[in-house]
Design a protein around this motif. Structure first.
Motif, mmCIF file in Angstrom:
data_model
loop_
_atom_site.group_PDB
_atom_site.id
_atom_site.type_symbol
_atom_site.label_atom_id
_atom_site.label_comp_id
_atom_site.label_asym_id
_atom_site.label_seq_id
_atom_site.Cartn_x
_atom_site.Cartn_y
_atom_site.Cartn_z
ATOM 1 N N THR A 74 0.820 -1.212 0.000
ATOM 2 C CA THR A 74 0.000 0.000 0.000
ATOM 3 C C THR A 74 0.851 1.259 0.000
ATOM 4 N N GLY B 23 -6.246 -1.371 0.619
ATOM 5 C CA GLY B 23 -6.080 -1.645 2.049
ATOM 6 C C GLY B 23 -7.425 -1.997 2.666
ATOM 7 N N ARG C 58 9.036 -1.162 20.309
ATOM 8 C CA ARG C 58 8.233 -0.189 19.582
ATOM 9 C C ARG C 58 7.997 1.063 20.406
HETATM 10 N N1 LIG Z 1 14.484 -5.710 15.919
HETATM 11 C C1 LIG Z 1 13.203 -6.091 15.844
HETATM 12 N N2 LIG Z 1 12.735 -6.561 14.673
HETATM 13 C C2 LIG Z 1 11.438 -6.958 14.582
HETATM 14 C C3 LIG Z 1 10.578 -6.884 15.696
HETATM 15 C C4 LIG Z 1 11.098 -6.384 16.931
HETATM 16 O O1 LIG Z 1 10.379 -6.293 17.958
HETATM 17 N N3 LIG Z 1 12.403 -5.997 16.953
HETATM 18 N N4 LIG Z 1 9.281 -7.320 15.570
HETATM 19 C C5 LIG Z 1 9.003 -8.313 14.538
HETATM 20 C C6 LIG Z 1 7.551 -8.496 14.375
HETATM 21 S S1 LIG Z 1 6.693 -8.900 15.794
HETATM 22 C C7 LIG Z 1 6.909 -8.388 13.183
HETATM 23 S S2 LIG Z 1 5.268 -8.833 13.088
HETATM 24 C C8 LIG Z 1 7.640 -7.971 11.969
HETATM 25 C C9 LIG Z 1 6.785 -7.078 11.052
HETATM 26 O O2 LIG Z 1 7.248 -7.162 9.780
HETATM 27 P P1 LIG Z 1 6.354 -6.724 8.501
HETATM 28 O O3 LIG Z 1 4.988 -7.235 8.644
HETATM 29 O O4 LIG Z 1 7.131 -7.132 7.295
HETATM 30 O O5 LIG Z 1 6.428 -5.151 8.608
HETATM 31 P P2 LIG Z 1 5.396 -3.954 8.684
HETATM 32 O O6 LIG Z 1 6.192 -2.810 9.189
HETATM 33 O O7 LIG Z 1 4.203 -4.315 9.465
HETATM 34 O O8 LIG Z 1 5.005 -3.680 7.147
HETATM 35 C C10 LIG Z 1 4.647 -2.388 6.758
HETATM 36 C C11 LIG Z 1 4.378 -2.295 5.288
HETATM 37 O O9 LIG Z 1 3.272 -3.112 4.932
HETATM 38 C C12 LIG Z 1 2.612 -2.556 3.804
HETATM 39 N N5 LIG Z 1 1.171 -2.652 4.033
HETATM 40 C C13 LIG Z 1 0.438 -2.040 4.985
HETATM 41 N N6 LIG Z 1 -0.867 -2.407 4.891
HETATM 42 C C14 LIG Z 1 -0.945 -3.276 3.856
HETATM 43 C C15 LIG Z 1 -1.994 -4.027 3.267
HETATM 44 O O10 LIG Z 1 -3.158 -3.963 3.672
HETATM 45 N N7 LIG Z 1 -1.650 -4.845 2.219
HETATM 46 C C16 LIG Z 1 -0.383 -4.934 1.729
HETATM 47 N N8 LIG Z 1 -0.123 -5.779 0.734
HETATM 48 N N9 LIG Z 1 0.617 -4.224 2.257
HETATM 49 C C17 LIG Z 1 0.349 -3.425 3.308
HETATM 50 C C18 LIG Z 1 3.039 -1.126 3.650
HETATM 51 O O11 LIG Z 1 3.688 -0.999 2.399
HETATM 52 C C19 LIG Z 1 3.987 -0.900 4.837
HETATM 53 O O12 LIG Z 1 5.123 -0.171 4.444
HETATM 54 O O13 LIG Z 1 8.838 -7.266 12.347
HETATM 55 C C20 LIG Z 1 9.681 -8.031 13.201
HETATM 56 N N10 LIG Z 1 10.978 -7.385 13.366
#
Ligand SMILES: Nc1nc2c(c(=O)[nH]1)N[C@H]1C(S)=C(S)[C@@H](COP(=O)(O)OP(=O)(O)OC[C@H]3O[C@@H](n4cnc5c(=O)[nH]c(N)nc54)[C@H](O)[C@@H]3O)O[C@H]1N2
Ligand SMILES: Nc1nc2c(c(=O)[nH]1)N[C@H]1C(S)=C(S)[C@@H](COP(=O)(O)OP(=O)(O)OC[C@H]3O[C@@H](n4cnc5c(=O)[nH]c(N)nc54)[C@H](O)[C@@H]3O)O[C@H]1N2
Ligand SMILES: [Mo]
Length: 761
Positions: free
Chosen positions: A492, A512, A654
């Motif tokens: 998105t 979205g 976060r």
């Molecule tokens: N160092 C460190 N790293 C971590 C974490 C941490 O606590 N510390 N936490 C981890 C955890 S728990 C998680 S879940 C991951 C998250 O990892 P991801 O899920 O890969 O990351 P997000 O930041 O949620 O993704 C954001 C992007 O999703 C896209 N997006 C938003 N809404 C939609 C939609 O409806 N459809 C589509 N196709 N795209 C969309 C947008 O382009 C946005 O830029 O990160 C992990 N990484």
């Protein structure tokens, strides 16, 4: 943007501050009318599911059902700004790479498909048909389907996820790295072995009946604000709330509920935690063991004086196995080790044990503070053991509650996003679709990065998310992506991952949660599953300029049709009416019979949980006491030999103004950090020990037994109430410090909450 400053926040969480912040983000969103309309539809029957978190919806009527941070998520998506091919004409990828994530996402919604031109270093316009053809010819040209990686982020709906896994398995691989691998994977692994199901056992109603709620390693004030509403009610009716958190999180101390008219008018607030323990990072397994050790002593005393003991012997003898060995190992763990590793005193752990024992019904909740360590699986199993000892599973008001992250991460797993699919699911797919799906395990996130780095995998397709920023060891992850022949991002908003193209790259703009999704048969709804196994419908409400955006199911169907044709699956029919996708889900998954009818009821339906009905799908058909020794140390012993400086354990977490890698603003109100994110929180005595001062600019190096330098610099050191030896800093700025090889036992989850570091000027 606010000015950089550090100022202690001493009010309750929530209250007028939360409303003021909601209003500020609304006004900033330059799409005011739409956004207000959106918020009123958030989490309501016939509205859309909040894309914020996976907490459940209460059935109370007349409430608004969004929170401050849900409002930020909704506003962020519903912007009227658009990123078109013209934007990419003006900015090369190298130029955009110099910008931060906040700038990139602020450019607005991606509005047309673009393809990377490596000669000009610009993304350029491409038609949907050509984009699908490029993907199809690249996938069909690989020597093996296992050379492609298919990532999923947890906002994806059940319908899109089901279609995606179907396409990928028909294509021939189980390479499904997903955000869950970095999130609650340890929960799934631990619970499956212990109680035979990888999900939580409680529903939202249970919180109304619990006598005590133990909250481990999570920050609901920022990440699950609607959970505070639940805890607020529990606290007011006298339930004990016992928190274990390395930091004193404001939302877990005091909360003023914006939904409570009296509290708002009187500026009152409610204490949330009755007792607040601050264990050291990674110290929860030791803390829980200490509680059990204290209980064993109390059990003996009670029995010696003629009582029946403090454990639920009837439950454990009927429903569990392995209790003797577990109790023996706990008795043999000495208090010194428990105290040293947990950072809590024997008296504190005895106090926690007593609250548990006094409560007839106990719920334990947890999130990333338990799941992102090397010994997370063991820690969660220790927590299960505690609950089993006291028969706290299967009855109302009691149980296990892992609080999920992304709003549909649990549903995505349910409908098949799993690199290690179970045989029953695969057999079902085979029966319904008439093909034999691949059976061997595919890659998780860390394995996918290794495979792309080594050249074994050549294609990366991301259904949402921000892989480059969310995954560990940022340099290596970016290197891995850039080595691919083709990278494809269904998204998105523009983010960092899109700026690390493979030799060829596509950005495909999608709808979205809040958008109206119009297909051949009319407007569509999708479904999601929350942390309580409730499945319900979600439909966008806002008419806005959608440009060339397609829905996620339509994009997947387009790729599938171009790659595989329509012999086995009529992809066009599937997306003409999503009822057709749901009918197939119902055919494949037992809990979904009559799916299309069931989602007509407001609030959706409960998928059920066998462990909540005393049905244990484990090898022994009993709940298992999984027994482990405490870890020798929280970070590998070997790192202490790598430096002369003191070694600290870093957690990456976060702020209040972010959604994972999406940064809404630079404030972390409840922690008193304003206008900045490059800060590292440290105990005052540790700062003195290092000969440094509050507000010094420092570098952070991570320590790992390999020769790679992992460093972030220009961080501001701030004095913070945090245990000695522990430090905290924000994710994703500190992801370059998380070593790719540093993963949880059995879970492969990057150890984002316990990284060995040194800190210096
Ligand atoms: N160092 C460190 N790293 C971590 C974490 C941490 O606590 N510390 N936490 C981890 C955890 S728990 C998680 S879940 C991951 C998250 O990892 P991801 O899920 O890969 O990351 P997000 O930041 O949620 O993704 C954001 C992007 O999703 C896209 N997006 C938003 N809404 C939609 C939609 O409806 N459809 C589509 N196709 N795209 C969309 C947008 O382009 C946005 O830029 O990160 C992990 N990484
Ligand atoms: N607004 C907003 N909502 C979100 C998200 C978001 O980024 N923004 N992300 C979503 C996602 S994908 C997820 S997974 C969840 C994450 O929700 P959380 O798990 O709450 O997220 P973190 O910020 O990683 O917070 C970890 C918490 O655990 C504590 N902690 C860390 N290590 C330990 C430990 O070893 N022991 C104990 N006892 N405590 C510890 C930290 O001090 C912190 O309070 O939130 C979801 N909801
Ligand atoms: Mo997550």
């Amino acid at each position: 943007m606010t000015k950089k400053r550090i100022a202690k926040y001493d009010q309750a969480a929530g209250g007028w501050g939360a409303l003021a912040s909601t209003a500020k983000h609304l006004i900033k969103s330059e799409n005011l009318a739409n956004n207000i309309r959106n918020l009123l539809k958030t989490n309501q029957d016939y509205g859309f599911d909040c894309p914020g978190c996976a907490w459940g919806e209460s059935r109370e009527q007349g409430h608004f059902k969004f929170c401050e941070n849900g409002a930020k998520a909704v506003n962020w998506e519903a912007t009227s700004k658009r990123v078109t091919a013209e934007f990419f004409q003006q900015h090369s990828v190298s130029q955009l790479k110099l910008q931060d994530g906040y700038f990139l996402e602020s450019q607005g919604r991606l509005a047309e498909p673009v393809a990377y031109n490596s000669d000009s270093d610009h993304y350029e316009s491409i038609s949907w048909a050509d984009a699908f053809e490029l993907i199809a010819s690249t996938l069909n040209g690989l020597a093996s389907p296992n050379q492609a990686e298919f990532y999923t982020s947890g906002r994806t709906s059940n319908e899109a996820a089901f279609l995606y896994q179907l396409f990928v398995r028909l294509y021939g691989t189980n390479n499904f790295p997903d955000c869950s691998n970095m999130c609650h994977e340890a929960t799934g692994v631990a619970l499956t072995a212990s109680i035979g199901v990888g999900k939580g056992t409680v529903t939202l109603d249970d919180f109304e009946h619990a006598d005590a709620i133990f909250v481990f390693g999570q920050n609901p004030g920022s990440n699950h604000p609607r959970m505070l509403d639940t805890l607020h009610k529990a606290s007011r009716r006298g339930a004990q709330i016992i928190t274990f958190n390395t930091l004193k999180e404001r939302g877990l101390e005091r909360f003023a509920n914006p939904q409570d008219k009296v509290e708002m008018v009187t500026h009152g607030s409610t204490p949330i935690s009755s007792v607040y323990f601050t264990p050291k990072l990674g110290g929860d397994m030791a803390a829980i063991r200490g509680m059990v050790k204290a209980m064993i002593a109390m059990d003996k005393d009670d029995k010696a004086s003629g009582g029946s003991g403090v454990f639920d012997d009837a439950f454990t003898s009927e429903h569990s196995q392995g209790i003797e060995r577990y109790l023996e190992v706990v008795e043999n763990t000495n208090w010194n080790k428990i105290i040293e590793q947990s950072g809590l005193s024997q008296a504190q752990l005895e106090q926690a044990a007593k609250v548990h024992l006094k409560s007839e019904r106990v719920i334990c909740t947890w999130a990333m503070g338990l799941t992102q360590h090397k010994h997370s699986v063991q820690t969660i199993q220790e927590l299960v053991n505690l609950q089993l000892l006291r028969g706290q599973l299967g009855k109302p008001g009691a149980g296990l509650c892992p609080v999920r992250g992304h709003s549909n991460v649990q549903g995505d797993r349910t409908v098949g996003i799993n690199e290690k699919p179970n045989k029953v699911f695969l057999a079902s797919l085979e029966r319904v679709f008439g093909f034999s799906p691949p059976a061997e395990s595919g890659h998780n996130v860390v394995q996918a990065i290794h495979a792309m780095l080594s050249g074994e995998s050549k294609v990366f397709i991301g259904l949402g998310g921000n892989f480059a920023a969310a995954a560990p060891d940022t340099d290596l992850t970016e290197e891995a992506l850039s080595r691919c022949d083709l990278t494809v991002h269904i998204a998105t908003k523009l983010n960092r991952t899109h700026l690390v193209p493979g030799k060829q790259a596509l950005i495909l703009p999608c709808l979205g949660r809040t958008d109206i999704d119009m297909q051949a048969s009319g407007p569509q709804k999708v479904t999601v599953e929350d942390s309580f196994s409730m499945v319900h419908a979600s439909a966008g409400v806002v008419e806005s300029e959608l440009g060339e955006m397609l829905s996620e199911p339509a994009i997947i169907a387009g790729i599938a049709k171009a790659t595989l044709g329509e012999e086995l699956v009529d992809w066009s029919e599937m997306i003409a009416d999503y009822d057709n996708i749901r009918d197939k889900i119902a055919d494949v998954l037992p809990g979904f019979a009559d799916f299309n009818n069931k989602i007509q009821q407001p609030g959706g339906f409960y998928l059920g949980n066998p462990a909540a009905r005393y049905v244990w799908n484990t090898v022994s058909h009993k709940a298992e006491f999984m027994t482990h020794e405490l870890p020798d140390s929280i970070v590998p012993e070997s790192v202490y030999g790598l430096t002369d400086r003191p070694v600290f354990v870093l957690q990456t977490l976060r702020s209040h103004d972010q959604y994972n890698t999406t940064i809404y603003g630079l404030d972390d109100r409840y922690r008193g950090v304003y206008g900045q994110r490059r800060v590292v929180m440290m105990n005052a005595e540790d700062i003195a020990l290092l000969g440094l001062a509050h507000m010094d600019s420092v570098n952070i190096n991570s320590l790992w037994p390999d020769s790679k330098l992992r460093q972030v610099s220009d961080f501001t050191l701030i004095e913070y109430d945090i245990p000695r030896g522990n430090v905290a800093a924000y994710y994703p700025e500190t992801n370059p410090l998380v070593p790719l090889e540093s993963v949880g036992d059995l879970s492969w989850t990057p150890t984002s909450k316990s990284i060995a570091v040194e800190i210096f000027k």
